[in-house]
Scaffold this motif. Sequence first.
Motif, short mmCIF file in Angstrom:
data_model
loop_
_atom_site.label_atom_id
_atom_site.label_comp_id
_atom_site.label_asym_id
_atom_site.label_seq_id
_atom_site.Cartn_x
_atom_site.Cartn_y
_atom_site.Cartn_z
N VAL A 15 61.31 43.03 59.90
CA VAL A 15 62.39 42.86 58.94
C VAL A 15 61.94 43.50 57.63
CG1 VAL A 15 63.87 41.21 57.73
CG2 VAL A 15 63.04 40.68 60.04
N LEU A 20 64.86 40.90 53.63
CA LEU A 20 64.35 39.56 53.34
C LEU A 20 64.76 39.11 51.93
CD1 LEU A 20 60.74 39.65 54.84
CD2 LEU A 20 62.71 38.33 55.66
N ARG A 75 63.41 35.26 57.20
CA ARG A 75 62.98 36.04 58.37
C ARG A 75 63.68 35.54 59.63
NH1 ARG A 75 58.29 36.79 57.08
NH2 ARG A 75 57.42 34.77 57.58
N ARG A 79 66.58 37.76 62.08
CA ARG A 79 66.33 38.07 63.50
C ARG A 79 67.41 37.45 64.38
NH1 ARG A 79 59.83 37.01 63.27
NH2 ARG A 79 59.27 39.07 62.50
#
Length: 154
Positions: A15, A20, A75, A79
């Motif tokens: 990422v 982020l 994070r 995802r």
Amino acid sequence: MRAVDLRPELLPPPVSRQRLDELSREIERIAGLVAEGSDGADEAVRAFNAMTGHAYAALDFAAYDAGRSLGEVAREAARPARPRVPDITRDELVEIVRRLLAADPESDYYVRLLDANVPHPRASDLVFHPSNGLRNASGEDIVDAALRYRPIAL
């Protein structure tokens, strides 16, 4: 059984720092809305879920910092929520369970990966909250139990 190298589609996707930072700002903004009791909190949560593909509730934002850092939460949000890999093998599942048992730094992702790729609805519970029959079980035994699961037809 020896360790298995996981193929790229089974590894946690990287990422970017920019993503982020973007998600962190939004998480903090929504947490503020929830703390204030703002009417816009629910809509902000819905928009965040639409943007990330997750199913967070307002409470997730109110208590996001109770056990994890802002970066960890961002994070996770960046995802996939349910990373399905249609051709995942038993050996790969065993390696994922081994990583969970070893408290891999990416365990949060591996929990979602395991739960999304076996029929057992809470396969990660077999790892972290095993029944007496699976206490101190090997990765192989845990995977076999997760693969054997069949829902009860009603």
